[in-house]
Design a protein around this motif. Structure first.
Motif, mmCIF file in Angstrom:
data_model
loop_
_atom_site.group_PDB
_atom_site.id
_atom_site.type_symbol
_atom_site.label_atom_id
_atom_site.label_comp_id
_atom_site.label_asym_id
_atom_site.label_seq_id
_atom_site.Cartn_x
_atom_site.Cartn_y
_atom_site.Cartn_z
ATOM 1 N N ALA A 47 0.600 -1.156 0.074
ATOM 2 C CA ALA A 47 -0.190 0.146 -0.002
ATOM 3 C C ALA A 47 0.704 1.380 -0.028
ATOM 4 N N THR A 50 9.342 -8.708 -6.128
ATOM 5 C CA THR A 50 9.613 -9.971 -6.818
ATOM 6 C C THR A 50 8.325 -10.541 -7.322
ATOM 7 N N GLY A 64 9.994 -1.875 -8.132
ATOM 8 C CA GLY A 64 10.616 -2.892 -7.771
ATOM 9 C C GLY A 64 9.937 -3.898 -7.212
ATOM 10 N N GLN A 105 3.723 -9.756 -11.532
ATOM 11 C CA GLN A 105 3.629 -8.268 -11.326
ATOM 12 C C GLN A 105 2.975 -7.477 -12.412
ATOM 13 N N ILE A 106 1.961 -6.755 -12.345
ATOM 14 C CA ILE A 106 1.502 -6.092 -13.471
ATOM 15 C C ILE A 106 2.490 -5.461 -14.183
ATOM 16 N N LEU A 162 6.311 -11.990 -5.303
ATOM 17 C CA LEU A 162 6.065 -13.363 -4.520
ATOM 18 C C LEU A 162 5.062 -12.904 -3.283
ATOM 19 N N GLY A 163 5.256 -11.396 -2.832
ATOM 20 C CA GLY A 163 4.513 -11.170 -1.516
ATOM 21 C C GLY A 163 2.828 -11.720 -1.428
ATOM 22 N N LEU A 164 2.216 -11.271 -2.515
ATOM 23 C CA LEU A 164 0.683 -11.840 -2.259
ATOM 24 C C LEU A 164 0.503 -13.035 -2.343
ATOM 25 N N GLY A 185 -3.870 1.842 -7.938
ATOM 26 C CA GLY A 185 -5.066 0.922 -8.314
ATOM 27 C C GLY A 185 -4.514 -0.106 -9.092
ATOM 28 N N ILE A 186 -5.369 -1.041 -9.480
ATOM 29 C CA ILE A 186 -5.185 -2.279 -10.023
ATOM 30 C C ILE A 186 -6.220 -2.453 -11.074
ATOM 31 N N SER A 194 4.589 -0.222 -12.933
ATOM 32 C CA SER A 194 4.658 -1.430 -11.844
ATOM 33 C C SER A 194 6.294 -1.591 -11.711
HETATM 34 P P1 ADP Z 1 5.551 -7.395 -5.456
HETATM 35 O O1 ADP Z 1 4.818 -6.229 -4.618
HETATM 36 O O2 ADP Z 1 6.900 -7.649 -4.924
HETATM 37 O O3 ADP Z 1 5.716 -7.104 -6.824
HETATM 38 P P2 ADP Z 1 3.171 -8.804 -4.713
HETATM 39 O O4 ADP Z 1 3.050 -10.221 -4.829
HETATM 40 O O5 ADP Z 1 3.118 -8.143 -3.328
HETATM 41 O O6 ADP Z 1 4.695 -8.498 -5.311
HETATM 42 O O7 ADP Z 1 2.522 -7.888 -5.567
HETATM 43 C C1 ADP Z 1 2.033 -8.241 -6.971
HETATM 44 C C2 ADP Z 1 1.600 -7.084 -7.732
HETATM 45 O O8 ADP Z 1 0.324 -6.770 -7.389
HETATM 46 C C3 ADP Z 1 2.583 -5.867 -7.634
HETATM 47 O O9 ADP Z 1 3.779 -6.281 -8.537
HETATM 48 C C4 ADP Z 1 1.308 -4.890 -8.142
HETATM 49 O O10 ADP Z 1 1.691 -4.805 -9.351
HETATM 50 C C5 ADP Z 1 0.229 -5.282 -7.592
HETATM 51 N N1 ADP Z 1 -0.157 -4.667 -6.283
HETATM 52 C C6 ADP Z 1 0.032 -5.179 -5.165
HETATM 53 N N2 ADP Z 1 -0.473 -4.554 -4.293
HETATM 54 C C7 ADP Z 1 -0.978 -3.304 -4.782
HETATM 55 C C8 ADP Z 1 -1.522 -2.062 -4.263
HETATM 56 N N3 ADP Z 1 -1.838 -1.715 -2.876
HETATM 57 N N4 ADP Z 1 -1.751 -1.007 -5.260
HETATM 58 C C9 ADP Z 1 -1.509 -1.438 -6.483
HETATM 59 N N5 ADP Z 1 -0.836 -2.439 -7.258
HETATM 60 C C10 ADP Z 1 -0.743 -3.541 -6.130
#
Ligand code: ADP
Length: 513
Positions: free
Chosen positions: A412, A470, A468, A458-459, A472-474, A443-444, A464
Motif C-alpha cells: 500500500a 519480486t 521493484g 507483477q502488473i 512473491l508477496g501476495l 489502483g489495479i 509497476s
Molecule cells: P511485489 O509487490 O513484490 O511486486 P506482490 O505479490 O506483493 O509482489 O504484488 C504483486 C503485484 O500486485 C505488484 O507487483 C503490483 O503490480 C500489484 N499490487 C499489489 N498491491 C498493490 C497495491 N496496493 N496497489 C497497486 N498494485 C498493487
C-alpha cells in the motif's frame, strides 16, 4: 339288348367318363382347331382366363396371349400340323380377362381323324407363382451381390481351412490383385506370419463356436509388398446346418494405427520430459532453499552488528555515520525480507509453510505492524488510519499473520503516491473477523485482479516495475491465509485498492483470551 346297342351304350358311357375327367382335371386343358380357335376348354382353364365358357369357345388364342407368346404358339402349332418335332413344353404368357399376366407351361399334341389333323390338344401348368418367386430370388441375389461387391469396406468369405471363396472389389483393391489370383488362395499368402497365427487361432475358435476377441487386428501384405493394418470381424457361414466357413468384413486401420503409435511415442516423450522437468524443478527448489539459507546467516549477522553500531553499544558515532548505518539497516532488512520470501516459496514448492498455531489478537498484530511501518510511511508523507477495535482472539501463527499485514501495508505504501492515505479497518461477524487495507494509490486494473495472487506476477509495464519487488508477496499472503482456513481478495477502482481478509473465529468463542 343287341350287340350293336350295347356297344353304343358303352361308347356313350366312356365319352361321358372322359368328358368328366377333362372338365374336372386339376390342370388347365383345351382343344384348338387348326386355325388356333378354342373348340373346348376345361374349368381349370376358364379359371386361369377368368372368363365364361361362351366367351372362350370360338375365340382365337391371340385374344389371350402376349404378341411374343402368340408368335411362339403359332410356330409350335405350325410345326405340329406339318408333323415336325418341336421342343415341349413351352412357356407362354397369358393375359386373362382382367388384364392380369399369368405364365403357363404348355404341352400340346395334334388330334387327327384318320390322316386328317383336326386340332391341337393342350395341357397347361400355371407357373406364375414359381416364376415370381424365381424372379424375387434373382433380384434379391443381385441386390446382395451388389451390396457385397460394391461395399466401401473389404468383405470376404473363407472356407473352413482359410482359403478364399470370395472377396469384394474393395478387398481386391486393398490387396492389389485380381479375383482369379485370389480365389482359392490361402489367407496366409496375404498376411504376415505373426498375423497368420492370430488369424488361424481366431478362425479355429469361431468354427468351434467359442467367442473371440473381436475385431482381430491383422498386418496385411498387398501384392506390391506394401504392409497395411486391417481390423477384421467375422461370423460363421452356414448352408443349412453345415458350416461352410466364415464370412466377414475388414477395415483398413493403417492410418489410425500410425496415429496411435505416434501418439504413444509422443506420450512417452512427454512423460520423459515431465519427469525431467520435475527433477529439474526439485533441484532448483533445493538450490534456492540452500542458497537462501546460506545468504540469510551472513545477512542476519550484518544486520545484528549494524544495529549494535547504530545503538552505540560499541561506542559513540557521529550523525553522519548514523545516517549511513540507517541506510545499511534499511537495505539489509529489505534483503532479509527478500531472502525469507524466497525461502517461503521454496518450502511452498515442497509442502506447506511451517505454522505454529496459538491464540492471537489480530488487533495487536495490526497495531504493532502499523507502528513498525510508520517511519516508512511518513518518509512519503502517507497517513495510516488505524480503525481497529478490540476483537476476539483467533487461532493463528503470530509471525505469519504479521508477515501478511506487513506485506499488504508495504505494498500500500509502495503503490501510493506521496501524501496519500492508508486505512486499516477490522470488524467481526458471527463466524469471521474481517480485515481491510485500503489505499489511495495507483489502483489495479480490473483484468489484472485475478492474477495478482499468482507467484512472480507483477502488473506489466514500466509503472509497476519502477516499484521493484519480486511478485512473491501476495502469493505467500494467500498461502498463509488459506492455511488459516481464511480467504483474501482484492478490489480496486480509480481511487485506489482494497485488500480484504476473512479469518474464521474459533468454534468456541475465545473473546478475551
Ligand atoms: P511485489 O509487490 O513484490 O511486486 P506482490 O505479490 O506483493 O509482489 O504484488 C504483486 C503485484 O500486485 C505488484 O507487483 C503490483 O503490480 C500489484 N499490487 C499489489 N498491491 C498493490 C497495491 N496496493 N496497489 C497497486 N498494485 C498493487
Amino acid at each position: 339288348m343287341t350287340e350293336k346297342r350295347r356297344l353304343k351304350l358303352e361308347i356313350i358311357e366312356s365319352e361321358a367318363r372322359y368328358k368328366d375327367l377333362f372338365e374336372n382335371a386339376g390342370e388347365p386343358m383345351y382343344i384348338l382347331d387348326t386355325s388356333g380357335c378354342f373348340q373346348a376348354i376345361n374349368k381349370a382353364g376358364l379359371r386361369i382366363l377368368g372368363a365364361e365358357k361362351e366367351e372362350v369357345i370360338g375365340s382365337h388364342i391371340s385374344r389371350w396371349l402376349t404378341p411374343e407368346s402368340l408368335k411362339l404358339s403359332q410356330e409350335v402349332l405350325e410345326k405340329q400340323i406339318s408333323g415336325e418335332r418341336c421342343e415341349q413344353p413351352v412357356v407362354i404368357e397369358v393375359i386373362n380377362k382382367n388384364g392380369e399376366h399369368l405364365w403357363g407351361e404348355i404341352a400340346t399334341r395334334v388330334i387327327s381323324d384318320g390322316d386328317r389333323i383336326t386340332g391341337i390338344h393342350g395341357i397347361a401348368r400355371d407357373i406364375t407363382e414359381k416364376l415370381r418367386l424365381e424372379q424375387e430370388l434373382l433380384e434379391s441375389e443381385a441386390k446382395y451381390r451388389d451390396l457385397f461387391e460394391n461395399a466401401d469396406d473389404p468383405m470376404f468369405t473363407l472356407d473352413t481351412n482359410g482359403n478364399f471363396l470370395a472377396l469384394n472389389n474393395a478387398g481386391l483393391r486393398l490387396l492389389g490383385c485380381t479375383r482369379n489370383e485370389l480365389i482359392g488362395s490361402h489367407l496366409s499368402k496375404w498376411i504376415t506370419l505373426e498375423s497368420n497365427v492370430n488369424a488361424m487361432n481366431a478362425i479355429k475358435k469361431r468354427l468351434m463356436g467359442e467367442s473371440i476377441e473381436s475385431p482381430t487386428i491383422l498386418e496385411m501384405v498387398s501384392s506390391n509388398g506394401e504392409h497395411r493394418w486391417i481390423e477384421v470381424r467375422s461370423s460363421i457361414l452356414k448352408e443349412g446346418n453345415a458350416i461352410k466357413g466364415l464370412h466377414g468384413n475388414a477395415r483398413d486401420v493403417t492410418e489410425k494405427r500410425r496415429l496411435e503409435l505416434q501418439l504413444k511415442d509422443y506420450h512417452e516423450k512427454l512423460q520423459r520430459s515431465y519427469e525431467e522437468l520435475i527433477e529439474a524443478d526439485r533441484i532448483k527448489t533445493e538450490f534456492v532453499s540452500n542458497i537462501t539459507h546460506e545468504l540469510l546467516t551472513p545477512m542476519t549477522s550484518i544486520k545484528g552488528f549494524t544495529e549494535l553500531l547504530y545503538d552505540e553499544t560499541t561506542g559513540k558515532i557521529s550523525n553522519e555515520q548514523k545516517k549511513s548505518l540507517e541506510i545499511i539497516l534499511r537495505n539489509s532488512e529489505r534483503l532479509i525480507r527478500l531472502i525469507k520470501d524466497l525461502l517461503d516459496v521454496a518450502s511452498l514448492d515442497k509442502n506447506k509453510l511451517s505454522m505454529k498455531f496459538e491464540c492471537v489478537q489480530m488487533t495487536e498484530i495490526i497495531s504493532k505492524t502499523i507502528q513498525d511501518l510508520q517511519p516508512h510511511a511518513m518518509s512519503k508523507g502517507i497517513r495510516i488510519i488505524n480503525k481497529v477495535a478490540p476483537l476476539p482472539a483467533i487461532l493463528g501463527d503470530d509471525g505469519r499473520l504479521t508477515q501478511v499485514i506487513t506485506n499488504l501495508l508495504f505494498n500500500a505504501i509502495k503503490f501510493t503516491p506521496e501524501k496519500g492515505t492508508i486505512t486499516v479497518i477490522v470488524s467481526e461477524n458471527t463466524n469471521n473477523i474481517s480485515i481491510s487495507v485500503t489505499d489511495t494509490g495507483i489502483g489495479i486494473p480490473e483484468n489484472e485482479l485475478p492474477r495478482i495472487f499468482d507467484r512472480f506476477y507483477q502488473i506489466d509495464g514500466s509503472d509497476s516495475r519502477k516499484y521493484g519487488g519480486t511478485g512473491l508477496g501476495l502469493s505467500i499472503c494467500k498461502s498463509i491465509i488459506e492455511q488459516h482456513y481464511g480467504s483474501i481478495k482484492a478490489q480496486s477502482d480509480c481511487n485506489g485498492s482494497t485488500f480484504h481478509i476473512m479469518l474464521p473465529k474459533p468454534a468456541n468463542n475465545t473473546k478475551g483470551v
